[in-house]
Design a protein around this motif. Structure first.
Motif, short mmCIF file in Angstrom:
data_model
loop_
_atom_site.label_atom_id
_atom_site.label_comp_id
_atom_site.label_asym_id
_atom_site.label_seq_id
_atom_site.Cartn_x
_atom_site.Cartn_y
_atom_site.Cartn_z
N LYS A 189 1.03 -1.15 -0.04
CA LYS A 189 0.10 -0.07 -0.14
C LYS A 189 0.93 1.27 0.11
O LYS A 189 0.48 2.13 -0.72
CB LYS A 189 -0.96 0.26 1.25
CG LYS A 189 -1.78 1.08 1.37
CD LYS A 189 -2.70 0.99 2.45
CE LYS A 189 -3.87 2.29 2.45
NZ LYS A 189 -3.17 3.43 2.92
N TYR A 190 1.98 1.18 0.77
CA TYR A 190 2.79 2.40 0.79
C TYR A 190 3.53 2.54 -0.28
O TYR A 190 3.68 3.66 -1.23
CB TYR A 190 4.12 2.13 2.07
CG TYR A 190 4.83 2.91 2.05
CD1 TYR A 190 4.77 4.29 2.61
CD2 TYR A 190 6.16 2.98 1.15
CE1 TYR A 190 5.89 5.14 2.90
CE2 TYR A 190 7.32 3.70 1.51
CZ TYR A 190 6.77 4.85 2.23
OH TYR A 190 8.12 6.23 2.28
N PHE A 191 4.16 1.39 -1.18
CA PHE A 191 4.60 1.67 -2.39
C PHE A 191 3.57 1.97 -3.55
O PHE A 191 3.68 2.98 -4.51
CB PHE A 191 5.15 0.13 -3.22
CG PHE A 191 6.25 0.00 -2.35
CD1 PHE A 191 7.58 0.55 -1.86
CD2 PHE A 191 6.60 -1.68 -2.08
CE1 PHE A 191 8.48 0.41 -1.18
CE2 PHE A 191 8.00 -1.96 -1.34
CZ PHE A 191 8.70 -0.94 -1.02
N ASP A 192 2.23 1.60 -3.32
CA ASP A 192 1.18 1.93 -4.50
C ASP A 192 1.06 3.51 -4.30
O ASP A 192 0.99 3.78 -5.42
CB ASP A 192 -0.13 1.34 -3.97
CG ASP A 192 -1.21 1.46 -5.05
OD1 ASP A 192 -0.99 1.08 -6.00
OD2 ASP A 192 -2.11 2.21 -4.76
N GLU A 193 0.95 4.06 -3.14
CA GLU A 193 0.86 5.60 -3.04
C GLU A 193 1.87 6.19 -3.52
O GLU A 193 1.79 7.40 -4.09
CB GLU A 193 0.41 5.92 -1.57
CG GLU A 193 -0.83 5.43 -0.77
CD GLU A 193 -0.88 5.20 0.54
OE1 GLU A 193 -0.05 5.93 1.32
OE2 GLU A 193 -1.96 5.16 1.13
N ALA A 194 3.23 5.50 -3.37
CA ALA A 194 4.40 6.53 -4.00
C ALA A 194 4.38 6.34 -5.29
O ALA A 194 4.59 7.23 -5.84
CB ALA A 194 5.64 5.74 -3.29
N VAL A 195 3.86 5.28 -5.91
CA VAL A 195 3.96 5.19 -7.35
C VAL A 195 2.99 6.18 -8.05
O VAL A 195 3.10 6.90 -8.95
CB VAL A 195 3.86 3.79 -7.74
CG1 VAL A 195 3.57 3.73 -9.41
CG2 VAL A 195 5.20 2.95 -7.39
#
Length: 399
Positions: A189-195
């Protein structure tokens, strides 16, 4: 009569358990000296073990017929999708080409000022306390912050990210996929928001890896969102636990070998050589797996399609046929840099230059500020199998 499989003596050695520190190297050394090749029957699929330096090095070159469909001989049926590791041949080459610009020696050198600054900040935070659990309070925090900086993400997210990644690693390497999945959900979820944020607000792709991945093209095709998330997760898996583990073994050694510690205090220019010798002596990823794609005679070892092969990294690094007096730390060893701690062939560790930088910076900055330290009295150091690591290393120093 000795039990055999296709002419190989059968080993029953289990490399997955917890044991006192350095125990696994003793098991690995014994298996290597028992026979050139062994068949190990402790996993459901079993695996043929290549154990001596020349064989392991040659095995890493069999990438056209031995693929990363199995990445670990000990966990052939477990593991996350990883990129670029899961690719072979040209698809692997093309994706590595995109990532290489962030891991090439010149790119890593540009990170050194930031690496030093963050390392000094962490050491200064704990210096006055006179003690710490080195593994929990420093050895994992530092590479976590470096990982976030590499991706272009806020280092201030380090403590929250550390909690997720620590839980994830623990569950994954314990073979607990259910608990690992729960931790992974928060990370992805953290990576998804960053991308998504980079898609909306792209930054310089020469310096910001997530922006680079969003804009990258392979054969005129953009990477999918899931592929980018998988690459982020892969870089985390490859870099955090291994650096933590390497630092743990290095500091356990230096705390117990005063002459070796004093040598690098007196002459810090020895540190790059010391890093190579530590990587040779204490490889944490002590094996790599491969899956055979077609029948083959490998130096007299008969392999069939679908066989699992064990490439014995630690056995090669401690092979007396290659390294004289291999169990001894020797900062002047002339061929230490020929170790296989980062693997070999096209799948050799992408982040090896960054790992070297991180270890060098820590050894330099720590010993300038805390030159004398010791392991807390009464401590029993234990290590985890599969991929070696210590969960705790209590250190003390005078303040």
């Amino acid at each position: 009569m000795t039990e055999t499989r296709r002419g190989c003596p059968v080993s029953h050695t289990d490399y997955t358990g917890h044991a006192p520190i350095l125990s696994h190297y003793g098991l690995l050394d014994a298996d290597r000296e028992e026979a050139r090749f062994l068949y190990n029957d402790t996993t459901e699929r079993g695996f043929f073990m290549l154990q001596r330096y020349d064989d392991v090095q040659e095995g890493f070159q069999q990438h056209e017929t031995w693929t990363t469909a199995v990445r670990s001989a000990l966990r052939p049926g477990l593991g996350e999708p990883l990129l670029p590791q899961d690719l072979n041949g040209q698809p692997h080459v093309k994706l590595r080409r995109i990532l290489n610009q962030f891991f090439a020696p010149a790119a890593v050198r540009r990170m050194e000022p930031m690496a030093k600054q963050r390392c000094i900040e962490l050491i200064e935070e704990m210096k006055g306390a006179g003690s710490c659990d080195f593994v929990k309070e420093f050895a994992i925090r530092y590479p976590t912050d470096m990982f976030l900086a590499l991706l272009g993400l806020p280092v201030s997210d380090g403590e929250q990210f550390l909690e997720w990644s620590d839980d994830y690693f623990g569950a994954l390497l314990a073979g607990d996929p259910g608990r690992a999945e729960a931790a992974k959900t928060s990370i992805m979820k953290y990576f998804d928001e960053a991308v998504n944020e980079r898609r909306a607000n792209p930054r310089d792709p020469k310096e910001d890896m997530v922006s680079r991945l969003v804009q990258a093209r392979i054969d005129d095709e953009a990477l999918t969102h899931d592929e980018i998330l998988t690459i982020c997760l892969t870089l985390m898996l490859a870099g955090l636990d291994t650096t933590r583990s390497a630092l743990g073994y290095i500091y356990a050694h230096l705390a117990q070998h005063d002459a070796d510690r004093q040598a690098i205090i007196d002459d810090p220019t020895l540190i790059p050589k010391a890093v190579e010798e530590f990587l040779r002596l204490y490889p944490l990823v002590f094996q790599a797996g491969r899956e055979v794609q077609e029948p083959q005679d490998f130096n007299g070892l008969e392999l069939e399609k679908g066989d699992v092969v064990w490439l014995g990294i630690a056995q090669a690094n401690r092979d007396p046929r290659k390294f004289e007096d291999p169990d001894r730390f020797d900062v002047a060893r002339h061929n230490a840099n020929q170790h296989l701690a980062f693997g070999g062939g096209p799948h050799r560790c992408l982040g090896m230059h960054l790992a070297r930088l991180e270890l060098k910076v820590v050894l330099e900055e720590w010993h300038q500020r805390i030159p004398e330290y010791r392991i807390k009295e009464g401590t029993e150091l234990m290590e985890r199998g599969v991929q070696l690591s210590m969960s705790s290393l209590p250190l003390e120093w005078d303040v």
